[in-house]
Write an enzyme that holds these catalytic residues in place. Structure first.
Site, PDB file in Angstrom:
ATOM      1  N   GLU A   1      -6.690  15.210  -4.802  1.00 44.96           N
ATOM      2  CA  GLU A   1      -6.127  14.914  -6.127  1.00 44.96           C
ATOM      3  C   GLU A   1      -7.182  15.148  -7.207  1.00 44.96           C
ATOM      4  OE1 GLU A   1      -4.460  10.968  -5.975  1.00 44.96           O
ATOM      5  OE2 GLU A   1      -2.888  11.572  -4.603  1.00 44.96           O
TER       6      GLU A   1
ATOM      7  N   HIS B   1       0.387  11.149  -8.903  1.00 41.56           N
ATOM      8  CA  HIS B   1      -0.050   9.824  -8.466  1.00 41.56           C
ATOM      9  C   HIS B   1       0.235   8.772  -9.558  1.00 41.56           C
ATOM     10  CE1 HIS B   1      -3.062   7.587  -5.651  1.00 41.56           C
ATOM     11  NE2 HIS B   1      -2.152   6.746  -6.119  1.00 41.56           N
TER      12      HIS B   1
HETATM   13  N1  NAI Z   1       1.300   5.806  -5.230  1.00 45.26           N
HETATM   14  C1  NAI Z   1       0.763   4.732  -5.713  1.00 45.26           C
HETATM   15  O1  NAI Z   1       0.361   4.694  -6.874  1.00 45.26           O
HETATM   16  C2  NAI Z   1       0.624   3.527  -4.858  1.00 45.26           C
HETATM   17  C3  NAI Z   1       0.463   3.668  -3.521  1.00 45.26           C
HETATM   18  N2  NAI Z   1       0.325   2.562  -2.733  1.00 45.26           N
HETATM   19  C4  NAI Z   1       0.155   2.775  -1.308  1.00 45.26           C
HETATM   20  O2  NAI Z   1       1.244   2.222  -0.603  1.00 45.26           O
HETATM   21  C5  NAI Z   1       0.853   1.954   0.724  1.00 45.26           C
HETATM   22  C6  NAI Z   1       1.440   0.651   1.203  1.00 45.26           C
HETATM   23  O3  NAI Z   1       1.004  -0.417   0.408  1.00 45.26           O
HETATM   24  P1  NAI Z   1       1.433  -1.907   0.766  1.00 45.26           P
HETATM   25  O4  NAI Z   1       2.880  -1.969   1.060  1.00 45.26           O
HETATM   26  O5  NAI Z   1       0.899  -2.768  -0.291  1.00 45.26           O
HETATM   27  O6  NAI Z   1       0.625  -2.137   2.101  1.00 45.26           O
HETATM   28  P2  NAI Z   1       0.917  -3.224   3.202  1.00 45.26           P
HETATM   29  O7  NAI Z   1      -0.329  -3.378   3.952  1.00 45.26           O
HETATM   30  O8  NAI Z   1       1.583  -4.414   2.638  1.00 45.26           O
HETATM   31  O9  NAI Z   1       1.980  -2.489   4.157  1.00 45.26           O
HETATM   32  C7  NAI Z   1       1.637  -1.426   4.975  1.00 45.26           C
HETATM   33  C8  NAI Z   1       2.525  -1.529   6.214  1.00 45.26           C
HETATM   34  O10 NAI Z   1       2.309  -0.371   7.008  1.00 45.26           O
HETATM   35  C9  NAI Z   1       2.397  -0.778   8.349  1.00 45.26           C
HETATM   36  N3  NAI Z   1       1.799   0.205   9.230  1.00 45.26           N
HETATM   37  C10 NAI Z   1       0.493   0.436   9.465  1.00 45.26           C
HETATM   38  N4  NAI Z   1       0.342   1.417  10.356  1.00 45.26           N
HETATM   39  C11 NAI Z   1       1.592   1.833  10.689  1.00 45.26           C
HETATM   40  C12 NAI Z   1       2.082   2.811  11.564  1.00 45.26           C
HETATM   41  N5  NAI Z   1       1.271   3.602  12.277  1.00 45.26           N
HETATM   42  N6  NAI Z   1       3.415   2.957  11.675  1.00 45.26           N
HETATM   43  C13 NAI Z   1       4.253   2.178  10.956  1.00 45.26           C
HETATM   44  N7  NAI Z   1       3.850   1.224  10.109  1.00 45.26           N
HETATM   45  C14 NAI Z   1       2.523   1.054   9.981  1.00 45.26           C
HETATM   46  C15 NAI Z   1       1.719  -2.107   8.367  1.00 45.26           C
HETATM   47  O11 NAI Z   1       2.086  -2.867   9.486  1.00 45.26           O
HETATM   48  C16 NAI Z   1       2.183  -2.734   7.071  1.00 45.26           C
HETATM   49  O12 NAI Z   1       3.319  -3.544   7.283  1.00 45.26           O
HETATM   50  C17 NAI Z   1      -0.665   2.021   0.709  1.00 45.26           C
HETATM   51  O13 NAI Z   1      -1.089   3.247   1.242  1.00 45.26           O
HETATM   52  C18 NAI Z   1      -1.023   2.003  -0.742  1.00 45.26           C
HETATM   53  O14 NAI Z   1      -2.208   2.600  -1.022  1.00 45.26           O
HETATM   54  C19 NAI Z   1       0.371   1.298  -3.230  1.00 45.26           C
HETATM   55  C20 NAI Z   1       0.518   1.112  -4.579  1.00 45.26           C
HETATM   56  C21 NAI Z   1       0.635   2.220  -5.514  1.00 45.26           C
HETATM   57  O1  HPV Z   2      -2.899   0.991  -5.600  1.00 42.24           O
HETATM   58  C1  HPV Z   2      -2.829   2.050  -4.971  1.00 42.24           C
HETATM   59  O2  HPV Z   2      -2.947   2.145  -3.740  1.00 42.24           O
HETATM   60  C2  HPV Z   2      -2.611   3.285  -5.699  1.00 42.24           C
HETATM   61  O3  HPV Z   2      -2.436   4.285  -5.079  1.00 42.24           O
HETATM   62  C3  HPV Z   2      -2.698   3.277  -7.158  1.00 42.24           C
HETATM   63  O4  HPV Z   2      -3.679   4.213  -7.488  1.00 42.24           O
HETATM   64  P1  HPV Z   2      -4.256   4.313  -8.981  1.00 42.24           P
HETATM   65  O5  HPV Z   2      -4.891   2.994  -9.281  1.00 42.24           O
HETATM   66  O6  HPV Z   2      -3.087   4.566  -9.878  1.00 42.24           O
HETATM   67  O7  HPV Z   2      -5.246   5.420  -8.945  1.00 42.24           O
END
Ligand code: NAI
Ligand code: HPV
Length: 623
Positions: A273, A295
């Site tokens: 990115e 993102h």
């Molecule tokens: N695009 C963005 O701006 C954002 C992206 N994210 C991303 O979202 C993702 C999830 O965040 P949260 O829900 O807060 O995390 P979380 O930790 O609450 O949930 C992740 C889940 O994935 C499961 N998991 C782990 N390995 C696995 C596998 N091999 N197969 C199936 N399930 C599996 C875990 O058991 C857990 O329940 C993270 O990668 C985070 O960085 C989060 C916020 C913003």
């Molecule tokens: O919180 C996360 O995991 C995100 O991916 C958010 O990313 P950012 O803070 O918007 O660069």
């Protein structure tokens, strides 16, 4: 190189925080009250490496790569705060080894990420991106841009954590059927959101009309969806990734879209990115069946305010010596629990330091290659966590033999440091009541020296207890040998017991001696025959050397100590490291004289106390 912008003030001695990315001012305002805050966007990795050494804290989002070399260059760094969820851009192993706490904001942007997933879901279903671009290009293509409805379709959720569940609840409201694969999902939370947990990932792929990914980016999820997995999906299926680039193999996804193996994709995150021109990610972005965003999952005003306040509060806690609420590489300890443990943290650090200075004559790390038994007694036995106590002990044991600047030992790296230094600490709890003792909790540190190791042999030579063992090893009957072995084992024990009274740490036992003194400042500890005149001799020699005595305490042999009997036998005793001052056999009881002094006691003065006047051993400790 761009100059730092000091948002706060010019106070040079305030802790400094570096923020190389856009972080909401809501949290930064909290920092500005007591810290020097430098926002410096657009730094290259090299520029960052050059300046990181000045900073106590670093606050990042997903763009800054917090690598092992960067952390190592951050000599003052105590905390890396990730203003968001994913910490895959931070080298957690390196941070842990260095004792740098990594915190994140596990809740602050969950709703934003989930809403963005729903936005992509609808955009992919109704060709919103393509339709918008077409219209802006002056076209009117209604029949080419016919979409599908999501109501009644199956949303397959890979990773049913915080974001996954929030997406499930919203998608349930849109009338979707919900299935998930997550080996660690909470079944009751899943059931309350009407999500069916499937036993295999293959079933998830086969049933999905829309597949949405919400796992973290870790070794086991990297490239988790490739050619094989995509081939298991319906040709009408669409994929959404608002988690991390690289969980779906970008080249495989591109190929599946090109061959019609799947119908579309909504992508917010990319392996690199921003994507590099010509790479698979760039080609995906350009693909007509893809709706892509740069993102933006967490990019809402509300989420940015939340994460900023959350991590800034934690930075303030850590820099003021408190524990954070969301440490990624440290145990979570409740504030009231931490407050209760705090006096024992001080005590354990003192006990560790006292051990090394008093029992380890040559004060070398090698000497610490013992097995330590750490027993929490009384009310301390029911503490939820003892991690801060463990860390304090490791710090105390090493502080007399390690330079201060390399001694950043805390709950983050204590276990790693102990292991690296070959220090084995077994923790146990004793629930025996301490009713008669006048305090409700105590802690005992006992070292068992490995008699086979060269270090233990060295200790045995220098340790007067070990000398006593040697002198009584003449009996040959098997029961006497057993007796002897028992005694030898016990005599290898080096014990310190500590307790807290009126919030003040006390030492209650030191080796065989029962005592009660506050481990504070410089102290001279003399083991001597318990007979008149000793105090005068020691006091006189110290006086001559210009050393004033602040307090004095004479500790008798612990009443419970069954060694006493053995010690009353006539045994030869050789004065420890006294340069060959042999002391003839004596039958007297021994005592430990503890003198708090107002200045350093030279080794010359210490040695001058040994020998003829019945002082068998003397050590100087600074606590
Ligand atoms: N695009 C963005 O701006 C954002 C992206 N994210 C991303 O979202 C993702 C999830 O965040 P949260 O829900 O807060 O995390 P979380 O930790 O609450 O949930 C992740 C889940 O994935 C499961 N998991 C782990 N390995 C696995 C596998 N091999 N197969 C199936 N399930 C599996 C875990 O058991 C857990 O329940 C993270 O990668 C985070 O960085 C989060 C916020 C913003
Ligand atoms: O919180 C996360 O995991 C995100 O991916 C958010 O990313 P950012 O803070 O918007 O660069």
């Amino acid at each position: 190189m761009p100059q730092p912008i000091a948002i706060a003030n010019g106070h040079a001695n305030r802790p400094k925080v570096l923020i190389p990315e856009k972080v909401s001012p809501d949290g930064l305002r909290l920092l500005q009250v007591s810290l020097e805050v430098h926002e410096r966007k657009g730094l290259t990795p090299d520029e960052l490496l050059q300046i990181i050494g000045e900073y106590d804290a670093l606050i990042v989002r997903s763009e800054t790569k917090v690598t092992a070399p960067l952390l190592a260059a951050g000599k003052k760094l105590r905390v890396v705060a990730r203003a968001g969820v994913g910490v895959d851009n931070v080298d957690l192993t390196a941070a842990t080894k260095l004792g740098i706490i990594v915190v994140n904001s596990p809740q602050g942007n969950i709703n934003a990420a989930a809403e963005h997933t729903i936005a992509l879901l609808m955009a992919v279903a109704r060709n919103v991106g393509d339709a918008c671009a077409s219209l802006k290009a002056g076209k009117w293509e209604r029949s080419r841009l016919v979409g599908v409805e999501v109501k009644g379709k199956t949303l397959a959720i890979l990773g049913l954590g915080k974001v996954g569940l929030t997406v499930a609840r919203a998608a349930g409201g849109l009338g979707m059927n919900l299935i998930a694969y997550d080996p660690y999902a909470n079944p009751s939370l899943a059931a309350s959101a009407n999500v069916e947990i499937l036993p295999t990932m293959d079933e998830l792929f086969a049933q999905a009309d829309f597949l949405t990914i919400h796992t973290p980016m870790i070794a086991s999820t990297k490239g988790m969806i490739g050619d094989t997995e995509l081939a298991k999906m319906k040709p009408t299926a669409r994929i959404l990734n608002v988690a991390r680039g690289g969980i779906v193999d970008e080249r495989a996804l591109l190929s599946a879209l090109e061959t019609g193996a799947i119908a579309g994709a909504g992508i917010d995150v990319f392996t690199s990115e921003p994507p590099q021109a010509g790479d698979a990610a760039s080609r995906l972005i350009a693909h007509p069946k893809v709706v892509a965003t740069p993102h933006l999952g967490a990019s809402t005003a509300e989420a940015q305010e939340n994460v900023s306040i959350d991590v800034c509060e934690q930075v303030l806690s850590i820099l003021s010596g408190q524990l954070p609420r969301s440490a990624v590489n440290a145990p979570i300890i409740l504030p009231e629990e931490y407050r209760t443990l705090q006096p024992f943290v001080t005590l354990l650090e003192k006990m560790g330091s006292l051990y090394t200075q008093h029992f380890s004559p040559s004060n070398t790390a090698q000497q610490l290659r013992a097995t330590f038994e750490l027993t929490y007694e009384g009310s301390l036995a029911s503490a939820n966590t003892t991690k801060p106590l463990f860390a304090a002990l490791v710090k105390g044991l090493l502080s007399p033999i390690t330079s201060a600047d390399s001694l950043n030992i805390n709950i983050v790296n204590a276990e790693y440091v102990a292991k690296e230094r070959g220090i084995l600490i077994n923790e146990s709890r004793s629930r025996d009541k301490l009713d008669q003792e006048g305090y409700s909790a105590s802690v005992t540190l006992r070292a068992r020296l490995d008699t086979r190791s060269p270090s233990a042999n060295r200790t045995a030579r220098g340790d007067p207890f070990a000398t006593a063992t040697a002198s009584t090893s003449t009996s040959h009957s098997s029961s006497a040998r057993r007796q002897q072995k028992k005694k030898e084992k016990k005599m290898e024990d080096q014990i310190i017991t500590g307790f807290i009274s009126n919030n003040t740490p006390y030492i209650g036992r030191l080796g065989r001696f029962s005592t009660s003194f506050v481990p504070e400042g410089t102290m001279l500890l003399c083991r001597n025959y318990d007979e008149p005149g000793k105090i005068g001799v020691v006091g006189g020699r110290l006086g001559k050397a210009g050393v004033n005595i602040r307090f004095m305490n004479v500790a008798p042999i612990d009443e419970d100590d069954d060694w006493e009997e053995g010690l009353l036998q006539k045994v030869d005793s050789v004065v420890r490291d006294g340069g060959g001052h042999g002391t003839p056999a004596k039958a007297e009881k021994e005592a430990l004289m503890i003198l708090g002094v107002d200045r350093a006691v030279s080794d010359e003065v210490r040695r001058s106390l040994l020998g003829d006047d019945g002082v068998l051993e003397a050590s100087v400790v600074v606590l």
